[in-house]
Design an enzyme around this catalytic site. Structure first.
Site, mmCIF file in Angstrom:
data_model
loop_
_atom_site.group_PDB
_atom_site.id
_atom_site.type_symbol
_atom_site.label_atom_id
_atom_site.label_comp_id
_atom_site.label_asym_id
_atom_site.label_seq_id
_atom_site.Cartn_x
_atom_site.Cartn_y
_atom_site.Cartn_z
ATOM 1 N N HIS A 56 22.138 -70.310 31.540
ATOM 2 C CA HIS A 56 21.870 -69.251 30.554
ATOM 3 C C HIS A 56 23.117 -68.381 30.372
ATOM 4 O O HIS A 56 23.324 -67.416 31.090
ATOM 5 C CB HIS A 56 20.687 -68.408 31.047
ATOM 6 C CG HIS A 56 20.133 -67.472 30.026
ATOM 7 N ND1 HIS A 56 18.801 -67.151 29.952
ATOM 8 C CD2 HIS A 56 20.720 -66.775 29.027
ATOM 9 C CE1 HIS A 56 18.595 -66.300 28.964
ATOM 10 N NE2 HIS A 56 19.763 -66.042 28.387
ATOM 11 N N LEU B 31 28.036 -67.306 25.077
ATOM 12 C CA LEU B 31 29.487 -67.428 24.872
ATOM 13 C C LEU B 31 29.930 -66.794 23.555
ATOM 14 O O LEU B 31 31.105 -66.664 23.290
ATOM 15 C CB LEU B 31 29.917 -68.897 24.928
ATOM 16 C CG LEU B 31 29.785 -69.562 26.303
ATOM 17 C CD1 LEU B 31 30.213 -71.030 26.234
ATOM 18 C CD2 LEU B 31 30.600 -68.831 27.357
ATOM 19 N N HIS C 275 14.937 -65.719 32.609
ATOM 20 C CA HIS C 275 15.059 -64.374 33.209
ATOM 21 C C HIS C 275 13.744 -63.655 33.493
ATOM 22 O O HIS C 275 13.452 -62.609 32.923
ATOM 23 C CB HIS C 275 15.950 -63.480 32.357
ATOM 24 C CG HIS C 275 15.710 -63.527 30.874
ATOM 25 N ND1 HIS C 275 14.473 -63.381 30.309
ATOM 26 C CD2 HIS C 275 16.578 -63.698 29.848
ATOM 27 C CE1 HIS C 275 14.591 -63.463 28.997
ATOM 28 N NE2 HIS C 275 15.860 -63.655 28.690
ATOM 29 N N ASP D 178 22.513 -65.052 32.453
ATOM 30 C CA ASP D 178 22.300 -64.340 31.185
ATOM 31 C C ASP D 178 23.532 -63.497 30.849
ATOM 32 O O ASP D 178 23.416 -62.378 30.331
ATOM 33 C CB ASP D 178 21.033 -63.487 31.210
ATOM 34 C CG ASP D 178 20.544 -63.151 29.799
ATOM 35 O OD1 ASP D 178 21.165 -63.616 28.815
ATOM 36 O OD2 ASP D 178 19.546 -62.409 29.688
HETATM 37 ZN ZN LIG Z 1 16.682 -63.599 26.860
HETATM 38 ZN ZN LIG Z 2 20.011 -64.460 27.172
#
Ligand SMILES: [Zn+2]
Ligand SMILES: [Zn+2]
Lengths: 430, 327
Positions: A58, A61, A232, A305
């Site tokens: 996750h 970029l 997440h 994330d």
């Molecule tokens: Zn998310």
């Molecule tokens: Zn994310």
């Protein structure tokens, strides 16, 4: 093929006894004590822990579209510095990665960067709008060979669309990674709904907005016999739902971010938007539940994330600020702090949750393999004894929105090898 | 006193009493025919209003002028703020102008604290209302008004006085600031609202809560009616205006439940007929106009104390020189 071969001396593989690792032509050729040098470049790894190259499921970029925040090149440099040899690029770019063309573009940019492998994630729906399925099959069949699909940043909240997506990707072994956020319950939401939000007068983001979607999705996945990945996960209640789903034998996996393992909503009292993130920082009780769940395997993996934002999107009023934190370059240190130094996990379990399992969920070839002879030499050397204040000015990411600025965190990535090529040596990009 | 006034939670009992006692002195000035002190002569105070509020801005402006400060009104309307200039750039501009104090009103909770904690500007920051967070000078003027009626005297607090605050507590910066300050001053606060308009975690606040207005009125020394925006019913906080008024509005029947001495307060602007019946707002039980007058005195006291008021606000000599005889 790598031009240099390496002989890594006295590395503690997964925290075990010191051994030498011979890397020849990109492959782990030999592991043993006091190996004889054969013209390799020798690397003194005394006291360092050797882990398989980390895999992030996750990562934002930002390219194409928000190159002011990050590019594939800068993001993969940050990944290498953090010990990652593969990252999965989220689809919420501009344009959205909802076609074969865009995912191939990202995939190609990753190949050109060379710092780590970039596996694009495809959007579930056109424009992340949750209305019409994107051409999932075309993305799967493209050069990028997409297997993970996500509207991350937005929730696939329509139950029918979610059901269809879960079913449809079975044809090519795909998985839907859900950003679980019930949109109506989180309209204008700014932070975790709790005691702190009430005092600060910031619109609350209730745990139930996450948990209700996860509950629905595990039931949907069970009903249609599909694979579901939960992005997440951030609340104790979400842990309970995933634990229950797994107890039923349903094919559900879940990730937790480093920041949700370490930070709580108390930090929001500063109104410093560096702590603004989606899902929001939760309470101490949630943090402890997430740690326990990661340790016992209810939560399968850690995923960063990593969400870079330029300074102007963070140095502003809380409600105007962007959500997200950079995380690639601090992930392993945070996991050491939250999980290893607390005695909850050992280094073999860290390797499992940050390399083997994320690679298995994604199906990305050549990553997440054990550190053993014949395997691709995707390796990290990590100094777990190191202690130091986080200095964002030394980051390779383009953005500086880290919640750890100045914080003393343990551990430091000393070297990262991608198929035998050193990408990081002595903590610096090669 | 701290350098900034961001939240009433930051005020100790001593701070709060100092402000109220200083306000008493400022009120004397306001009662004179020449309502001006030289205290802040040569100091620059900026009223930085990102959100329209003529009444609060005017109150601050009058206070600043009575203290002889140089006043700059920097409003979001018609300035570069509305074109997207950031809070940071605005703050840097004000710093370059040499602002000694910035009075900030903002629709975003936390904006004043962000400004105070930043190194963008060095002057004092006064929170003139931020989002649904706090409105400390409003709470101070409310406490001042209550003290004058319920426990008059320099150095007095509000120990044991019962204050009932009614209405949209969830979205009310006035309620938050009042709960902290009244608690610090020893008062017993009861918040009354429909459950939908009670903040999450309110049980951890230093006050009581109730859904039953009638019961909360019988022992109240003061009742403060909060503004309720009609639009809230569109988000299902309550079904209709009529039902809200019936359950939580202050009418003649409810006024009769209150003790004879109890005050009726409202931070304004009122929605007559919604949270308060018009005749009650205009009755002699209401101290709403007095609140407005006290607002100027409180703001004078706050600015005076923040901007280094180590000297007494009014000495015999300054009282004389304040007569603007022209030097
Ligand atoms: Zn998310
Ligand atoms: Zn994310």
């Amino acid at each position: 093929m790598s031009t240099t071969n390496y002989l890594i001396r006295n590395a503690r593989i997964l925290g075990g006894e010191p051994q030498d690792i011979r890397v020849t032509d990109g492959v782990i050729a030999e592991i043993g004590a006091e190996l004889a040098a054969d013209g390799e470049q020798e690397i003194a790894a005394d006291g360092l822990i050797a882990l398989p190259g980390l895999v992030d499921l996750h990562t934002h970029l930002r390219e194409p579209g928000r190159e002011d925040a990050e590019t594939v090149l800068s993001g993969t440099k940050a990944a290498a510095k953090g010990g990652f040899t593969a990252v999965h690029a989220m689809a919420n770019t501009f344009p959205v990665a909802d076609t074969a063309g865009v995912v191939e573009q990202v995939w190609r940019l990753g190949r050109e960067s060379g710092y780590c492998d970039v596996q694009p994630i495809g959007a579930v729906t056109v424009g992340l709008e949750g209305k019409q399925l994107a051409e999932l099959g075309a993305m799967a069949d493209s050069a990028a060979q997409v297997r993970v699909f996500s509207d991350d940043g937005k929730c696939v909240d329509d139950a029918v669309i979610m059901r269809r997506a879960l079913e449809y990707v079975k044809a090519f072994g795909g998985v839907v990674a859900q950003h679980a956020q019930e949109p109506r319950l989180t309209e204008g939401a700014q932070m975790n709904e709790g005691v702190v939000s009430g005092e600060l007068g910031l619109a609350g983001w209730p745990a139930v907005a996450e948990e209700s979607i996860i509950a629905r999705d595990v039931l949907l996945a069970a009903h249609v016999g599909s694979r579901l990945h939960v992005c997440h996960l951030s609340t104790a209640g979400s842990v309970e739902i995933v634990r229950w789903a797994k107890s039923k034998g349903w094919d559900v996996t879940a990730e937790v971010t480093p920041h949700h393992l370490l930070l709580t909503d108390e930090l929001v009292r500063s109104y410093d938007a560096v702590y603004k993130v989606n899902p929001p920082l939760r309470t101490e009780a949630d943090v402890l539940a997430l740690r326990e769940a990661l340790a016992d395997g209810t939560i399968d993996i850690v995923a960063t994330d990593h969400a870079p934002h330029p300074a102007e999107d963070k140095q502003c009023e809380w409600s105007a600020a962007a959500m997200g934190m950079v995380g690639l370059e601090t992930a392993l240190s945070v996991v050491q702090s939250a999980m290893v130094d607390t005695g909850l996990m050992d280094w073999a379990e860290v390797a499992e949750r940050m390399s083997a399992k994320p690679a298995a969920i994604s199906g990305i070839p050549g990553h997440g393999r054990p550190v053993s002879v014949g395997e691709p030499a995707n390796l990290v050397l990590f100094d777990a004894q190191y202690r130091g204040a986080v200095n964002p000015d030394a980051f390779a990411t383009r953005s500086r929105n880290t919640p750890y600025r100045g914080m003393d965190l343990p551990g430091r990535v000393v070297a990262t090898f991608l198929r035998g090529d050193a990408k990081v040596l002595d903590g610096e990009l090669v | 006193m701290k350098r900034h006034l961001i939240s009433t939670a930051d005020l100790t009992r001593e701070d709060a009493l100092l402000i109220l006692d200083t306000t008493e002195q400022m009120a004397q000035v306001s009662a004179r025919s020449v309502k001006k002190l030289p205290t802040l002569r040569g100091r620059t105070v900026v009223n930085l209003f990102f959100e329209d509020s003529t009444r609060t801005r005017t109150s601050f402006e009058v206070a600043e002028k009575r203290l002889s400060a140089d006043v700059i009104n920097f409003s979001a309307k018609g300035s570069s703020v509305s074109k997207g200039e950031s809070l940071k750039d605005t703050a840097l501009t004000l710093q370059a102008m040499g602002a000694d104090a910035v009075v900030i009103r903002h629709s975003a909770s936390g904006a004043p604290k962000l400004l105070a904690d930043s190194d963008w500007l060095h002057g004092s920051v006064v929170n003139a209302g931020d989002g649904t967070h706090e409105h400390p000078t409003q709470a101070l003027l409310d406490a001042f008004t209550m003290r004058r009626h319920l426990n008059p005297g320099v150095g007095h607090d509000l120990a044991g006085r019962r204050v009932t605050i009614v209405g949209d507590v969830l979205h009310s910066r006035v309620a938050r600031s009042n709960v902290h300050l009244l608690h610090t001053l020893g008062a017993e606060v009861t918040l009354v609202a429909p459950p939908t308009l009670m903040p999450f975690g309110v049980e951890t606040w230093p006050c009581q809560t109730s859904y039953d207005l009638d019961a909360a009125l019988t022992k109240a020394d003061a009742v403060m009616m909060l503004r309720v925006q009609r639009e809230r019913m569109n988000a299902a906080f309550f079904p209709t205006q009529r039902e809200y008024t019936r359950r939580y509005g202050l009418d003649a029947r409810r006024l009769a439940l209150m003790p004879e001495h109890a005050l009726v307060m409202h931070p304004g602007p009122m929605v007559r007929g919604m949270e308060i019946e018009s005749t009650i707002a205009d009755s002699d039980r209401a101290v709403i106009v007095e609140q407005v007058a006290n607002g100027v005195s409180v703001r004078m006291a706050v600015l005076y104390l923040l901007l280094g008021g180590s000297e007494p606000a009014i000495t015999t000599s300054s009282a004389n020189t304040s007569e603007e005889t022209g030097k």
